[in-house]
Write an enzyme that holds these catalytic residues in place. Sequence first.
Site, short mmCIF file in Angstrom:
data_model
loop_
_atom_site.label_atom_id
_atom_site.label_comp_id
_atom_site.label_asym_id
_atom_site.label_seq_id
_atom_site.Cartn_x
_atom_site.Cartn_y
_atom_site.Cartn_z
N ARG A 76 12.78 -50.39 0.12
CA ARG A 76 12.26 -50.28 -1.24
C ARG A 76 12.59 -51.56 -1.99
O ARG A 76 13.68 -52.12 -1.85
CB ARG A 76 12.91 -49.09 -1.97
N GLU A 87 5.91 -53.12 -7.76
CA GLU A 87 4.62 -53.13 -7.05
C GLU A 87 3.50 -52.67 -7.96
O GLU A 87 3.71 -51.73 -8.73
CB GLU A 87 4.69 -52.20 -5.83
N HIS A 89 3.12 -53.98 1.29
CA HIS A 89 3.60 -52.62 1.62
C HIS A 89 2.80 -52.00 2.78
O HIS A 89 2.14 -50.98 2.63
CB HIS A 89 3.55 -51.72 0.38
C1 DGY Z 1 6.81 -44.15 2.16
O1 DGY Z 1 6.25 -43.20 2.72
O2 DGY Z 1 7.64 -43.95 1.28
C2 DGY Z 1 6.46 -45.51 2.58
O3 DGY Z 1 7.02 -46.48 1.79
C3 DGY Z 1 4.96 -45.68 2.71
O4 DGY Z 1 4.75 -46.75 3.59
#
Ligand code: DGY
Length: 322
Positions: A241, A270, A288
Amino acid sequence: MNKPKILLTRAWPEKALAYLEAHYDVTLKDGASLSKSVLIAAMQDYDALCPTLTDKLDADILSTPNARVRMIANFGAGFEHIDLKAAKAAGIAVSNTPGALTEATAEIALLLMLMTSRRASEAERGLRSGQWDGWKPTQFLGQSLKGKTLGLVGFGRIAQSTAQKAKAALGVEIAYYSRRQAAAETEAEFGARYVPSLEQLAAESDVLSLHTPGGPDTKHLINAALLKAMKPTAIIINTARGSVVNEADLAAALKNGVIAAAGLDVYEQEPKIHLDLMGLENAVLLPHLGSATIETRTDMGLRAAYNLDRFFAGEDLLDRIA
Ligand code: DGY
Protein backbone atom coordinates in the site's frame (compact mmCIF):
# COMPACT_ATOMS: atom_id res chain seq x y z
CA MET A 1 -38.51 -14.89 -4.72
CA ASN A 2 -36.90 -11.63 -5.85
CA LYS A 3 -33.18 -11.75 -6.38
CA PRO A 4 -31.16 -9.59 -3.96
CA LYS A 5 -30.30 -6.16 -5.39
CA ILE A 6 -26.56 -5.67 -5.75
CA LEU A 7 -24.59 -2.56 -6.71
CA LEU A 8 -21.23 -2.95 -8.43
CA THR A 9 -19.15 0.22 -8.39
CA ARG A 10 -16.91 -1.01 -11.24
CA ALA A 11 -17.18 -3.48 -14.10
CA TRP A 12 -15.85 -6.96 -13.28
CA PRO A 13 -14.26 -9.47 -15.67
CA GLU A 14 -16.88 -11.13 -17.89
CA LYS A 15 -17.08 -14.53 -16.22
CA ALA A 16 -17.45 -13.10 -12.72
CA LEU A 17 -20.04 -10.55 -13.88
CA ALA A 18 -22.01 -13.27 -15.70
CA TYR A 19 -22.07 -15.36 -12.51
CA LEU A 20 -23.38 -12.42 -10.50
CA GLU A 21 -25.99 -11.54 -13.10
CA ALA A 22 -27.27 -15.11 -13.07
CA HIS A 23 -27.81 -15.00 -9.31
CA TYR A 24 -28.58 -11.38 -8.45
CA ASP A 25 -30.35 -8.26 -9.65
CA VAL A 26 -27.18 -6.37 -10.58
CA THR A 27 -26.73 -2.65 -11.19
CA LEU A 28 -23.37 -1.67 -12.64
CA LYS A 29 -22.15 1.90 -12.15
CA ASP A 30 -18.83 1.84 -13.93
CA GLY A 31 -17.21 5.22 -14.54
CA ALA A 32 -15.94 7.90 -12.21
CA SER A 33 -15.70 7.09 -8.50
CA LEU A 34 -19.11 7.29 -6.84
CA SER A 35 -19.70 10.41 -4.78
CA LYS A 36 -20.63 10.27 -1.11
CA SER A 37 -24.23 11.23 -1.86
CA VAL A 38 -24.57 8.47 -4.46
CA LEU A 39 -23.15 5.93 -2.00
CA ILE A 40 -25.52 7.12 0.73
CA ALA A 41 -28.48 6.72 -1.65
CA ALA A 42 -27.16 3.26 -2.60
CA MET A 43 -27.14 2.26 1.08
CA GLN A 44 -30.93 2.74 1.03
CA ASP A 45 -31.59 1.12 -2.36
CA TYR A 46 -29.55 -2.11 -2.44
CA ASP A 47 -29.22 -5.30 -0.40
CA ALA A 48 -25.47 -5.46 -0.94
CA LEU A 49 -22.63 -3.34 -2.27
CA CYS A 50 -19.58 -4.63 -4.13
CA PRO A 51 -16.99 -1.84 -3.88
CA THR A 52 -13.31 -1.80 -4.76
CA LEU A 53 -10.35 -0.07 -3.15
CA THR A 54 -11.25 3.23 -4.83
CA ASP A 55 -14.58 3.52 -2.99
CA LYS A 56 -14.21 5.12 0.42
CA LEU A 57 -16.94 3.74 2.68
CA ASP A 58 -16.65 5.84 5.81
CA ALA A 59 -18.74 6.01 8.98
CA ASP A 60 -21.10 8.66 7.50
CA ILE A 61 -21.98 6.35 4.62
CA LEU A 62 -22.14 3.18 6.67
CA SER A 63 -24.42 4.73 9.28
CA THR A 64 -26.95 5.94 6.69
CA PRO A 65 -30.40 5.94 8.38
CA ASN A 66 -32.89 3.33 7.12
CA ALA A 67 -30.15 1.49 5.27
CA ARG A 68 -31.14 -1.53 3.23
CA VAL A 69 -27.57 -2.74 2.65
CA ARG A 70 -26.75 -5.72 4.90
CA MET A 71 -23.62 -6.97 3.16
CA ILE A 72 -20.52 -5.48 1.55
CA ALA A 73 -18.54 -7.88 -0.64
CA ASN A 74 -15.32 -6.06 -1.41
CA PHE A 75 -13.62 -6.85 -4.72
CA GLY A 76 -10.07 -7.00 -3.38
CA ALA A 77 -7.98 -8.03 -0.43
CA GLY A 78 -7.10 -4.64 1.11
CA PHE A 79 -9.89 -3.06 3.12
CA GLU A 80 -8.56 0.17 4.63
CA HIS A 81 -11.10 2.06 2.50
CA ILE A 82 -13.94 0.53 4.54
CA ASP A 83 -14.57 1.60 8.14
CA LEU A 84 -15.04 -1.88 9.58
CA LYS A 85 -15.94 -0.57 13.03
CA ALA A 86 -18.77 1.50 11.56
CA ALA A 87 -19.90 -1.47 9.44
CA LYS A 88 -20.03 -3.70 12.52
CA ALA A 89 -21.91 -1.04 14.47
CA ALA A 90 -24.47 -0.85 11.65
CA GLY A 91 -24.80 -4.65 11.54
CA ILE A 92 -23.36 -4.87 8.03
CA ALA A 93 -21.32 -7.97 7.16
CA VAL A 94 -18.12 -7.34 5.15
CA SER A 95 -15.97 -9.76 3.15
CA ASN A 96 -12.81 -9.43 1.04
CA THR A 97 -10.96 -11.68 -1.39
CA PRO A 98 -7.64 -12.55 0.28
CA GLY A 99 -5.98 -15.66 -1.29
CA ALA A 100 -7.11 -14.82 -4.86
CA LEU A 101 -4.33 -12.36 -5.66
CA THR A 102 -1.30 -13.85 -3.93
CA GLU A 103 0.53 -15.22 -6.97
CA ALA A 104 -0.19 -12.30 -9.29
CA THR A 105 1.03 -9.76 -6.73
CA ALA A 106 4.19 -11.76 -5.99
CA GLU A 107 4.87 -11.82 -9.75
CA ILE A 108 4.71 -8.02 -9.85
CA ALA A 109 7.13 -7.82 -6.91
CA LEU A 110 9.60 -9.94 -8.93
CA LEU A 111 8.97 -7.89 -12.06
CA LEU A 112 9.82 -4.72 -10.13
CA MET A 113 12.96 -6.31 -8.66
CA LEU A 114 14.21 -7.13 -12.14
CA MET A 115 13.13 -3.84 -13.70
CA THR A 116 14.90 -1.84 -11.01
CA SER A 117 18.04 -3.95 -10.68
CA ARG A 118 18.51 -4.06 -14.48
CA ARG A 119 17.35 -0.47 -15.10
CA ALA A 120 14.78 -1.71 -17.61
CA SER A 121 12.46 1.33 -17.69
CA GLU A 122 15.30 3.81 -17.94
CA ALA A 123 16.99 1.82 -20.74
CA GLU A 124 13.76 1.41 -22.69
CA ARG A 125 13.00 5.11 -22.36
CA GLY A 126 16.49 5.82 -23.74
CA LEU A 127 15.93 3.49 -26.70
CA ARG A 128 12.48 4.85 -27.55
CA SER A 129 13.73 8.42 -27.44
CA GLY A 130 16.35 7.56 -30.07
CA GLN A 131 19.31 7.94 -27.73
CA TRP A 132 20.62 4.39 -28.05
CA ASP A 133 23.61 4.46 -30.36
CA GLY A 134 24.71 0.84 -29.98
CA TRP A 135 26.08 -1.68 -27.48
CA LYS A 136 28.82 -0.54 -25.14
CA PRO A 137 30.57 -2.45 -22.31
CA THR A 138 29.61 0.13 -19.68
CA GLN A 139 26.15 1.12 -20.82
CA PHE A 140 23.11 0.81 -18.54
CA LEU A 141 24.90 -1.38 -16.04
CA GLY A 142 22.60 -2.74 -13.40
CA GLN A 143 23.26 -5.11 -10.54
CA SER A 144 22.88 -8.88 -10.31
CA LEU A 145 20.56 -10.17 -7.60
CA LYS A 146 22.13 -13.63 -7.24
CA GLY A 147 23.28 -14.24 -3.67
CA LYS A 148 21.90 -10.88 -2.53
CA THR A 149 19.57 -10.48 0.46
CA LEU A 150 15.88 -9.96 -0.18
CA GLY A 151 14.35 -8.47 2.97
CA LEU A 152 10.61 -8.91 3.30
CA VAL A 153 8.64 -6.54 5.50
CA GLY A 154 5.71 -8.67 6.62
CA PHE A 155 5.59 -12.42 6.11
CA GLY A 156 2.03 -13.21 5.02
CA ARG A 157 0.88 -15.07 1.92
CA ILE A 158 2.19 -12.59 -0.67
CA ALA A 159 5.56 -12.20 1.06
CA GLN A 160 5.96 -15.98 1.23
CA SER A 161 5.07 -16.43 -2.43
CA THR A 162 7.51 -13.64 -3.32
CA ALA A 163 10.21 -15.39 -1.26
CA GLN A 164 9.61 -18.70 -3.01
CA LYS A 165 9.62 -17.22 -6.50
CA ALA A 166 12.60 -14.93 -5.91
CA LYS A 167 14.69 -17.68 -4.34
CA ALA A 168 13.96 -20.10 -7.19
CA ALA A 169 14.24 -17.59 -10.04
CA LEU A 170 16.90 -15.16 -8.83
CA GLY A 171 18.92 -17.06 -6.23
CA VAL A 172 18.44 -14.51 -3.46
CA GLU A 173 18.78 -15.16 0.29
CA ILE A 174 15.58 -14.47 2.23
CA ALA A 175 15.33 -12.45 5.45
CA TYR A 176 12.13 -11.07 6.92
CA TYR A 177 10.75 -8.88 9.66
CA SER A 178 7.20 -9.08 10.94
CA ARG A 179 5.54 -8.35 14.26
CA ARG A 180 5.46 -12.06 15.03
CA GLN A 181 8.16 -14.53 14.08
CA ALA A 182 6.83 -17.37 11.89
CA ALA A 183 6.92 -20.99 13.05
CA ALA A 184 10.24 -22.77 12.54
CA GLU A 185 8.68 -25.08 9.88
CA THR A 186 7.44 -22.07 7.89
CA GLU A 187 10.86 -20.44 8.04
CA ALA A 188 12.43 -23.71 6.92
CA GLU A 189 9.90 -24.09 4.07
CA PHE A 190 10.86 -20.71 2.62
CA GLY A 191 14.49 -20.74 3.75
CA ALA A 192 13.73 -17.46 5.54
CA ARG A 193 15.74 -15.91 8.37
CA TYR A 194 13.94 -13.75 10.94
CA VAL A 195 15.41 -10.33 11.67
CA PRO A 196 14.05 -8.84 14.90
CA SER A 197 13.75 -5.19 13.81
CA LEU A 198 12.75 -3.30 10.69
CA GLU A 199 15.84 -1.08 10.99
CA GLN A 200 18.13 -4.11 11.06
CA LEU A 201 16.35 -5.69 8.10
CA ALA A 202 16.63 -2.43 6.15
CA ALA A 203 20.35 -2.22 6.90
CA GLU A 204 20.98 -5.82 5.80
CA SER A 205 18.82 -5.93 2.66
CA ASP A 206 19.92 -5.45 -0.93
CA VAL A 207 16.26 -5.45 -1.92
CA LEU A 208 13.61 -4.48 0.65
CA SER A 209 10.12 -5.59 -0.43
CA LEU A 210 7.04 -4.37 1.43
CA HIS A 211 4.18 -6.75 2.23
CA THR A 212 2.28 -5.17 5.11
CA PRO A 213 -1.35 -4.07 5.07
CA GLY A 214 -2.13 -0.35 4.82
CA GLY A 215 -3.69 1.65 7.66
CA PRO A 216 -2.52 3.74 10.62
CA ASP A 217 -0.22 1.04 12.08
CA THR A 218 1.98 0.91 8.99
CA LYS A 219 1.75 4.55 7.80
CA HIS A 220 5.17 5.84 6.70
CA LEU A 221 7.08 2.85 8.04
CA ILE A 222 9.50 3.73 5.28
CA ASN A 223 10.71 7.26 5.99
CA ALA A 224 13.91 9.30 5.82
CA ALA A 225 15.42 7.71 8.95
CA LEU A 226 14.81 4.18 7.73
CA LEU A 227 16.04 4.93 4.22
CA LYS A 228 19.22 6.30 5.73
CA ALA A 229 19.81 2.94 7.44
CA MET A 230 19.79 1.19 4.02
CA LYS A 231 22.77 0.46 1.77
CA PRO A 232 23.41 3.04 -0.99
CA THR A 233 23.07 0.15 -3.49
CA ALA A 234 19.73 -0.99 -2.04
CA ILE A 235 16.43 -1.21 -3.89
CA ILE A 236 13.00 -0.79 -2.35
CA ILE A 237 9.90 -2.51 -3.76
CA ASN A 238 6.32 -1.63 -2.81
CA THR A 239 3.42 -3.80 -3.98
CA ALA A 240 1.54 -3.41 -0.68
CA ARG A 241 0.00 0.00 0.00
CA GLY A 242 1.25 3.48 -0.85
CA SER A 243 0.67 4.73 2.70
CA VAL A 244 3.51 2.52 3.97
CA VAL A 245 6.06 4.79 2.25
CA ASN A 246 6.63 8.49 2.81
CA GLU A 247 6.92 9.37 -0.90
CA ALA A 248 8.59 12.73 -0.36
CA ASP A 249 11.29 11.07 1.75
CA LEU A 250 11.69 8.28 -0.79
CA ALA A 251 12.02 10.69 -3.72
CA ALA A 252 14.69 12.66 -1.81
CA ALA A 253 16.58 9.43 -0.99
CA LEU A 254 16.49 8.33 -4.65
CA LYS A 255 17.61 11.74 -5.85
CA ASN A 256 20.47 12.03 -3.36
CA GLY A 257 21.84 8.50 -3.77
CA VAL A 258 20.80 7.38 -0.27
CA ILE A 259 19.47 4.22 -1.97
CA ALA A 260 19.86 3.07 -5.59
CA ALA A 261 16.32 2.51 -6.88
CA ALA A 262 12.66 1.95 -6.11
CA GLY A 263 9.99 -0.14 -7.82
CA LEU A 264 6.51 1.04 -6.92
CA ASP A 265 3.10 -0.36 -7.81
CA VAL A 266 1.12 1.58 -5.20
CA TYR A 267 1.04 5.24 -4.11
CA GLU A 268 0.00 7.42 -1.22
CA GLN A 269 -2.65 9.38 -3.15
CA GLU A 270 -3.64 7.10 -6.05
CA PRO A 271 -3.98 7.89 -8.87
CA LYS A 272 -1.80 10.93 -8.10
CA ILE A 273 1.92 10.26 -8.17
CA HIS A 274 4.30 12.44 -6.18
CA LEU A 275 5.79 14.87 -8.72
CA ASP A 276 9.34 14.35 -7.41
CA LEU A 277 9.08 10.62 -8.20
CA MET A 278 7.88 11.23 -11.75
CA GLY A 279 11.15 12.79 -12.86
CA LEU A 280 13.47 10.15 -11.40
CA GLU A 281 15.17 7.64 -13.73
CA ASN A 282 15.78 5.26 -10.81
CA ALA A 283 12.09 4.95 -9.90
CA VAL A 284 10.05 2.32 -11.75
CA LEU A 285 6.40 3.32 -11.49
CA LEU A 286 3.57 0.89 -12.33
CA PRO A 287 -0.15 1.73 -12.10
CA HIS A 288 -1.28 -0.66 -9.31
CA LEU A 289 -0.96 -3.77 -11.48
CA GLY A 290 -0.46 -6.28 -8.64
CA SER A 291 -3.61 -8.34 -9.25
CA ALA A 292 -4.08 -7.36 -12.90
CA THR A 293 -4.32 -10.71 -14.68
CA ILE A 294 -7.55 -11.98 -16.20
CA GLU A 295 -7.32 -15.15 -14.11
CA THR A 296 -6.80 -13.29 -10.84
CA ARG A 297 -9.40 -10.58 -11.40
CA THR A 298 -11.92 -13.29 -12.39
CA ASP A 299 -11.10 -15.24 -9.22
CA MET A 300 -11.46 -12.08 -7.15
CA GLY A 301 -14.93 -11.43 -8.62
CA LEU A 302 -16.03 -15.03 -8.14
CA ARG A 303 -14.73 -15.07 -4.57
CA ALA A 304 -16.70 -11.90 -3.78
CA ALA A 305 -19.76 -13.50 -5.39
CA TYR A 306 -19.37 -16.71 -3.34
CA ASN A 307 -19.24 -14.58 -0.20
CA LEU A 308 -22.53 -12.97 -1.26
CA ASP A 309 -24.01 -16.43 -1.90
CA ARG A 310 -23.06 -17.53 1.59
CA PHE A 311 -24.52 -14.39 3.12
CA PHE A 312 -27.86 -14.62 1.34
CA ALA A 313 -28.07 -18.35 2.13
CA GLY A 314 -27.63 -17.49 5.82
CA GLU A 315 -24.27 -19.32 5.96
CA ASP A 316 -20.86 -18.33 7.33
CA LEU A 317 -18.90 -16.09 4.95
CA LEU A 318 -15.76 -17.49 3.36
CA ASP A 319 -13.77 -14.33 4.11
CA ARG A 320 -15.51 -12.33 6.82
CA ILE A 321 -13.66 -9.20 7.92
CA ALA A 322 -16.63 -7.66 9.78
C1 DGY B 1 -6.21 -5.41 -3.34
O1 DGY B 1 -7.01 -6.29 -3.62
O2 DGY B 1 -6.29 -4.80 -2.28
C2 DGY B 1 -5.14 -5.11 -4.30
O3 DGY B 1 -4.41 -4.00 -3.97
C3 DGY B 1 -5.69 -5.01 -5.72
O4 DGY B 1 -4.61 -5.26 -6.58
